[in-house]
Write a protein that holds these residues in place. Structure first.
Motif, PDB file in Angstrom:
ATOM      1  N   TYR A  23       0.797  -1.231   0.000  1.00  0.00           N
ATOM      2  CA  TYR A  23       0.000   0.000   0.000  1.00  0.00           C
ATOM      3  C   TYR A  23       0.832   1.285   0.000  1.00  0.00           C
ATOM      4  O   TYR A  23       0.261   2.370   0.095  1.00  0.00           O
ATOM      5  CB  TYR A  23      -0.900   0.030   1.256  1.00  0.00           C
ATOM      6  N   SER A 132      -2.446  16.312  -7.108  1.00  0.00           N
ATOM      7  CA  SER A 132      -3.682  16.366  -6.326  1.00  0.00           C
ATOM      8  C   SER A 132      -3.454  17.144  -5.033  1.00  0.00           C
ATOM      9  O   SER A 132      -2.320  17.368  -4.619  1.00  0.00           O
ATOM     10  CB  SER A 132      -4.145  14.948  -5.997  1.00  0.00           C
ATOM     11  N   GLN A 133      -4.554  17.554  -4.427  1.00  0.00           N
ATOM     12  CA  GLN A 133      -4.488  18.282  -3.159  1.00  0.00           C
ATOM     13  C   GLN A 133      -4.991  17.368  -2.051  1.00  0.00           C
ATOM     14  O   GLN A 133      -6.146  16.945  -2.073  1.00  0.00           O
ATOM     15  CB  GLN A 133      -5.354  19.544  -3.235  1.00  0.00           C
ATOM     16  N   GLN A 134      -4.137  17.077  -1.108  1.00  0.00           N
ATOM     17  CA  GLN A 134      -4.518  16.202  -0.001  1.00  0.00           C
ATOM     18  C   GLN A 134      -3.869  16.725   1.291  1.00  0.00           C
ATOM     19  O   GLN A 134      -2.767  16.299   1.666  1.00  0.00           O
ATOM     20  CB  GLN A 134      -4.085  14.766  -0.285  1.00  0.00           C
ATOM     21  N   ASN A 144       3.796   7.033  -0.758  1.00  0.00           N
ATOM     22  CA  ASN A 144       2.854   7.014  -1.901  1.00  0.00           C
ATOM     23  C   ASN A 144       3.376   7.987  -2.939  1.00  0.00           C
ATOM     24  O   ASN A 144       3.069   9.182  -2.910  1.00  0.00           O
ATOM     25  CB  ASN A 144       1.450   7.443  -1.451  1.00  0.00           C
ATOM     26  N   LEU A 146       3.341   7.663  -6.528  1.00  0.00           N
ATOM     27  CA  LEU A 146       2.995   7.430  -7.938  1.00  0.00           C
ATOM     28  C   LEU A 146       2.886   8.730  -8.733  1.00  0.00           C
ATOM     29  O   LEU A 146       3.209   8.755  -9.922  1.00  0.00           O
ATOM     30  CB  LEU A 146       1.678   6.643  -8.038  1.00  0.00           C
TER      31      LEU A 146
ATOM     32  N   LEU B 131     -11.164  12.737   0.129  1.00  0.00           N
ATOM     33  CA  LEU B 131     -10.330  12.149  -0.932  1.00  0.00           C
ATOM     34  C   LEU B 131      -9.810  13.224  -1.872  1.00  0.00           C
ATOM     35  O   LEU B 131     -10.536  14.148  -2.245  1.00  0.00           O
ATOM     36  CB  LEU B 131     -11.154  11.161  -1.759  1.00  0.00           C
ATOM     37  N   SER B 132      -8.583  13.062  -2.297  1.00  0.00           N
ATOM     38  CA  SER B 132      -8.029  13.976  -3.299  1.00  0.00           C
ATOM     39  C   SER B 132      -8.539  13.607  -4.688  1.00  0.00           C
ATOM     40  O   SER B 132      -9.046  12.501  -4.899  1.00  0.00           O
ATOM     41  CB  SER B 132      -6.507  13.914  -3.271  1.00  0.00           C
ATOM     42  N   GLN B 133      -8.410  14.537  -5.607  1.00  0.00           N
ATOM     43  CA  GLN B 133      -8.826  14.305  -7.000  1.00  0.00           C
ATOM     44  C   GLN B 133      -7.579  14.172  -7.864  1.00  0.00           C
ATOM     45  O   GLN B 133      -6.769  15.100  -7.941  1.00  0.00           O
ATOM     46  CB  GLN B 133      -9.682  15.473  -7.484  1.00  0.00           C
ATOM     47  N   GLN B 134      -7.413  13.014  -8.468  1.00  0.00           N
ATOM     48  CA  GLN B 134      -6.246  12.796  -9.325  1.00  0.00           C
ATOM     49  C   GLN B 134      -6.678  11.960 -10.532  1.00  0.00           C
ATOM     50  O   GLN B 134      -6.589  10.719 -10.512  1.00  0.00           O
ATOM     51  CB  GLN B 134      -5.138  12.095  -8.530  1.00  0.00           C
ATOM     52  N   ALA B 136      -5.299  11.256 -13.169  1.00  0.00           N
ATOM     53  CA  ALA B 136      -4.264  10.393 -13.757  1.00  0.00           C
ATOM     54  C   ALA B 136      -4.207   9.025 -13.080  1.00  0.00           C
ATOM     55  O   ALA B 136      -3.692   8.064 -13.653  1.00  0.00           O
ATOM     56  CB  ALA B 136      -2.891  11.078 -13.680  1.00  0.00           C
ATOM     57  N   LEU B 137      -4.703   8.929 -11.867  1.00  0.00           N
ATOM     58  CA  LEU B 137      -4.661   7.649 -11.140  1.00  0.00           C
ATOM     59  C   LEU B 137      -6.051   7.080 -10.880  1.00  0.00           C
ATOM     60  O   LEU B 137      -6.183   5.911 -10.497  1.00  0.00           O
ATOM     61  CB  LEU B 137      -3.941   7.841  -9.794  1.00  0.00           C
ATOM     62  N   ASN B 144      -0.942   2.891  -4.089  1.00  0.00           N
ATOM     63  CA  ASN B 144      -0.824   4.086  -3.226  1.00  0.00           C
ATOM     64  C   ASN B 144      -2.124   4.197  -2.442  1.00  0.00           C
ATOM     65  O   ASN B 144      -3.102   4.784  -2.913  1.00  0.00           O
ATOM     66  CB  ASN B 144      -0.622   5.351  -4.072  1.00  0.00           C
TER      67      ASN B 144
END
Lengths: 274, 274
Positions: A23, A132-134, A144, A146, B131-134, B136-137, B144
């Motif tokens: 993970y 992304s924004q986290q 993580n 990727l 949750l983030s927005q990505q 591409a993934l 991840n």
């Protein structure tokens, strides 16, 4: 890899139940070695500690970890020591409760450092990938990665050293493996990392000790603003301060603050000053 | 873990240079085993293939991988086979170019499945983590998973089975380890996964074959809308279709479509129908 230790024991492999494997459930740091000693170990340990708190990772015995880092730095030809703290075994289900933690310490040779990069600056590009924004993970050097890998996969032209990553609102965050600073007159600015990015140890040093006569501000920085900067440079614990010659087609003539910071920080890192 | 194979060879540990360990640089899938056979293997292999394309992972020999999954499913007491495809060795630097890939296949016992969960529905909560927005993934079952881990760490009350995750705009994405469907009259809706989430194989089956008389729509779904749904259920390849009794304080009286889908899908998964 020159050598590795798992929970203090030399090894070459790790349990197939490790949660970092399944993970990316861990955090890491990468320490430069100078004269068989880890550089800035206190700051690295402190950041690992913060990562453990932020990601609810089991805390290792930090005194023991320090000894292991020191041992790894004494390996012949070691140039970099990496510490990876995983949540340990327990790879069925995301629930992290009860995982025992695992500390891994690696000795590597130093990456090749090209003198001309320091003397003339490197070529950057903008990544196509949008970060992304986290906020829950921002700032931590967690495992993580990727997004950074996908961004780094966008090019293989060896004349391009790194890419700048922006978020969906066009804010600059960092390079794929370094923090970024821009100079506007006597002011240095570096992106706020509350939404994305890794708070680097070398960045911390610049924030604490900007060159005499310069201020330094942590701020949101739109990519358009970089076109009006006088100077751009990257910071990273392994490579130190690296001036930027150009970002895409836009050249930067000045490297004055980067040179000044090299003089201030590189001796402690065993890096040359150009 | 009952048994594991690395690139076809039985083993208990993996190289310390594996990029999944260092960066979560891989993708996985989790396959239910019924009568010593993997369920829905074609769909799992197809999704792994899509993950390899999307994440630029080296493609394994899928025929060989299928054989390994079949072998793992025949392990005594196996209830779940997991496949983890990592980018393989090469853990200094994010650049993925040239990494050889590594396939790992694991046989596990089935998790305990509580009959009352299927008969009466489970208790859900909303995760605090956003949750983030990505894009591409999004959709891929990549390795991840810190967001899901952090969300799952928010509670340890055993009466709460899972949490619903939303994005920053309040759109529902999924549970931490299952997709979610809501029923409004004769219409089933499930969140679009173009910004976040994992496109599950069991979700795919529901999308392809909604119960007679029902339509199914992939759509943006605000969390407020769930208050007006007639029924809520989760989908997951290992646990099948699981009705939701309540989300926080809000109860759902109907489980009619969940029951209908259990009847349609559970026999193939070796899961009981309630």
């Amino acid at each position: 890899m020159l050598a590795a230790w798992i929970d203090g024991v030399r090894g070459e492999s790790v349990s197939l139940s490790d949660r970092a494997l399944h993970y990316g459930d861990g955090a890491f740091t990468t320490i430069r070695v100078r004269a068989q000693q880890g550089c800035w170990i206190d700051a690295h340990l402190q950041r690992l500690q913060q990562s453990c708190v932020g990601l609810c990772l089991p805390k290792p015995d930090f005194a023991q970890l320090r000894t292991e880092i020191e041992d790894a730095a004494r390996v012949e030809s070691a140039g970099v020591v990496k510490v990876l703290l995983s949540r340990g075994d327990g790879a069925r289900g995301y629930a992290p409760q009860g995982a025992p933690g695992r500390r891994m310490v690696f000795a590597y040779a130093s990456p090749e450092l090209d003198a001309s990069t320091y003397a003339q600056g490197l070529q950057l590009r903008y990544a196509d990938l949008v970060l992304s924004q986290q906020p829950a993970l921002a700032g931590y050097k967690h495992a993580n990665r990727l997004e950074q890998i996908m961004a780094r996969a966008e090019w293989d032209d060896p004349t391009i050293a790194d890419a700048l990553l922006c978020d969906v609102d066009g804010r600059v965050v960092s390079a794929t493996s370094a923090n970024v600073f821009a100079r506007f007159g006597n002011e240095l600015r570096t992106p706020s990392l509350v939404r994305a990015g890794v708070a680097g140890i070398c960045r911390q040093h610049v924030l604490q000790s900007p060159p005499p006569g310069f201020s330094v501000t942590v701020t949101d920085m739109h990519r358009d603003a970089l076109g009006t900067a006088d100077e751009l440079f990257l910071s990273n614990c392994v490579r130190g301060i690296v001036p930027v010659r150009a970002l895409g087609d836009h050249g930067y003539a000045s490297m004055s603050v980067a040179r000044s910071l090299m003089r201030a920080l590189h001796p402690a890192l065993g890096l040359p000053v150009y």
